[in-house]
Design an enzyme around this catalytic site. Structure first.
Site, PDB file in Angstrom:
ATOM      1  CE  LYS A 162     -43.866  62.549 -69.483  1.00 39.39           C
ATOM      2  NZ  LYS A 162     -42.562  61.916 -69.323  1.00 39.39           N
ATOM      3  CB  SER A 204     -48.420  66.703 -72.905  1.00 34.83           C
ATOM      4  OG  SER A 204     -49.215  65.696 -73.455  1.00 34.83           O
ATOM      5  CE  LYS A 212     -59.266  58.617 -85.910  1.00 36.36           C
ATOM      6  NZ  LYS A 212     -59.159  57.172 -85.777  1.00 36.36           N
ATOM      7  CB  SER A 262     -60.376  60.252 -79.558  1.00 32.32           C
ATOM      8  OG  SER A 262     -59.572  59.830 -78.481  1.00 32.32           O
TER       9      SER A 262
END
Ligand code: PLP
Length: 574
Positions: free
Chosen positions: A310, A291, A402, A343
């Site tokens: 992870k 990730s 969005k 973002s």
């Protein structure tokens, strides 16, 4: 059991709920003084109950005859009529179900002449302020057997947590903004909930309605037509009465946009990311997840909840990703998850290289295009389309909330994968599907996005972004340089970022939201600006000017372009 035909005038004044609530208590402790209950208890004690220790009827009462009791009652009723007292509605709210009646002082005269002398608690309150205290007290007396002193204090816990947020300036106070159709990118700030009071026009610089499609005539018409034809809600989950032709059409349209076999709708992309990552990771045997350290909370949540191993690689760092992949056995399933357009820092990953590395080590890719769909590529399919690598992307997630101007999320990929999530994903299965208005609006948005109009909106947006970015840099503001439409300005302090945003709004009617923890790491607090195709040059100049002023007014310094430093972004992670 024959009861005397004597209606209790006291109980007659109470609601049924209050009577039910008080009866056990009166029976237990007040029966001695109440002739009506007394009759009942005497009967009960001789017929049913053997142990009547707590139900002793006083000899004085039992010696009263029916006429005596009636006289007392008539006297009571007479006083009541002359006083013309009505029981305030507050009483109804405060009666509790444990035998205690909360009664206002106005009703004192209504107290039963018999019960007045009993140990029954007839609480009084004088005004509204006391109501809360009484409620708190009532909570405590709910069950006298329990020792309340050692119990967990939930409200204290919430208070402390909120206080902590306020102390570190990460407590959020939402700005109340009313979008007005036709006014975009301006809107009305509502200081007051009342429609006509204290509202003023502001320019919004932080909307994720990146292309202003939320007010596009085609989308508005689609919504109106859909509600006229199909009404409001969807009627159910996808499985139970909640799949309409519009759902299937939109899924086909999204699959077509991303050049994939299939797509699956969710109520938001948060849910899409969370559900898909969780469901896949949990189901794939011995799955590992790789990730990106900057991943959005929705992905983090899915990964965290799956409890699979992870491995976090540095933001957009392909070498680091490869280093981690090398350590894992090739044959086990692995998911590499990241965003194309980030973002919060506006960076764009080297998509093809990321995918190639992931594939070289036997991973599949989960790629969040939330801030790219509608904005990049010939049809607005995102960075995958812009970089001509759609065919290499395994799972794409996107939002309808969005650039597509509505709400909802989706994944797109091969048909077996989407069918698997459709069949196993709790966040897909167990929730009401999206309503016709939203579906119709999204269909219209994609149509616009794939048309020349969509391309022209994207072009104009990019022009405005370029103009704004260069003017901000020229003004000496610490712009975090990014290749996308997102322009972050580094502040590095939550209180200052909030102050800047408040000053901009109050003094210049400009709305930019400060971005604080947990959306970004502490110390990397920022303003995040999004220019749209509809921001005019004058608006850009006004913004830059206002920013320069408030920046200096709160004691920050403007820098030469060469001096500007970029903070390292690391989002919080699971
Ligand atoms: N992914 C990223 C990168 C986001 O920034 C967001 C929302 O801001 C989401 C996913 C969630 O999308 P949605 O707003 O549709 O829930």
């Amino acid at each position: 059991m024959v009861m005397p035909v004597l209606k209790c005038p006291y109980l007659a004044q109470l609601t049924l709920q209050q009577v039910r609530a008080s009866a056990p208590n009166i029976l237990n402790t007040g029966a001695e003084s109440c002739p009506i209950f007394g009759q009942f208890v005497r009967k009960l004690s001789t017929t049913v109950v053997n142990n009547t220790a707590s139900l002793n009827v006083s000899s004085s009462l039992s010696s009263m005859n029916f006429d005596d009791i009636k006289a007392v009652h008539e006297n009571f009723l007479g006083r009541k009529t002359s006083n013309k007292v009505t029981i305030p509605t507050a009483i109804n709210k405060t009666a509790n179900s444990y035998g205690e009646i909360v009664i206002s002082t106005e009703c004192e005269d209504l107290l039963c002449p018999f019960l007045k002398t009993t140990p029954i608690t007839l609480r009084r309150f004088n005004n509204e302020q006391h109501t809360n205290k009484i409620h708190q007290k009532l909570e405590k007396i709910i069950n006298p057997i329990v020792n309340y002193t050692n119990l967990f204090q939930y409200n204290n816990f919430f208070d402390e947590k909120i206080e902590a947020k306020k102390r570190d300036n990460s407590y959020r106070v939402f700005k109340r903004v009313q979008r007005k159709s036709g006014l975009f990118p301006q809107a009305e700030e509502k200081k007051n909930l009342d429609d006509n009071k204290d509202s003023r026009t502001i320019t919004v610089w932080c909307s994720n309605d990146y292309l202003g499609l939320g007010q596009h005539p085609k989308l508005k018409k689609a919504v109106i037509d859909a509600v006229t034809l199909h009404g409001s809600g969807s009627g159910g989950t996808r499985n139970i009465s909640g799949t309409s032709p519009l759902h299937e059409k939109l899924e086909q349209q999204l699959a077509h946009l991303h050049q994939k076999e299939s797509a699956l709708l969710f109520t938001s992309c948060y849910v899409a990311n969370d559900t898909t990552l969780f469901t896949l990771a949990k189901a794939l045997p011995n799955c590992h997840i790789l990730s990106d350290s900057g991943n959005h909370a929705s992905m983090i949540q899915g990964i965290r909840n799956s409890h699979v191993p992870k491995h976090i690689f540095r933001h957009n760092d392909i070498e680091h990703l490869e280093e981690l992949l090398k350590k894992l056995p090739k044959h086990i399933p692995k998911i590499v998850a990241f965003e194309t357009v980030h973002s919060m820092d506006g960076s764009i990953c080297n998509l093809e290289a990321m995918i190639d590395v992931a594939h070289a080590y036997g991973s599949i890719t989960f790629i969040d295009e939330v801030h790219a769909v509608g904005l990049y590529g010939h049809n607005g399919a995102g960075i995958g389309e812009r970089d001509h690598v759609l065919h290499k992307m395994d799972i794409i997630s996107g939002t309808l909330g969005k650039a597509f101007g509505s709400i909802g999320g989706y994944i797109a990929g091969n048909a077996r994968m989407t069918d698997f999530i459709r069949s196993y994903g709790s966040g897909f299965i167990f929730t009401t599907s999206m309503p016709p208005t939203v579906l119709a609006s999204a269909l219209a948005a994609i149509e616009v996005s794939m048309s020349d109009e969509g391309r022209s909106l994207r072009r104009k947006q990019q022009e405005n972004v370029r103009e704004l970015r260069s003017k901000l840099i020229d003004a000496g503001l610490p712009v975090i340089i990014s290749p996308s439409h997102i322009i972050p300005i580094h502040v590095g302090d939550a209180a200052l970022a909030t102050l800047l945003c408040n000053h901009l709004l109050d003094r210049y009617s400009i709305y930019i939201q400060s971005i604080n923890y947990p959306t970004v790491e502490r110390g990397t607090e920022r303003l995040r600006i999004a220019a749209t195709p509809y921001h005019k040059s004058e608006m850009i100049d006004k913004l830059v000017d206002a920013l320069k002023h408030v920046w200096q007014d709160i004691g920050l310094t403007l820098k030469d372009v060469e001096q500007q430093q970029q903070p390292i972004l690391m989002r919080h992670h699971a």
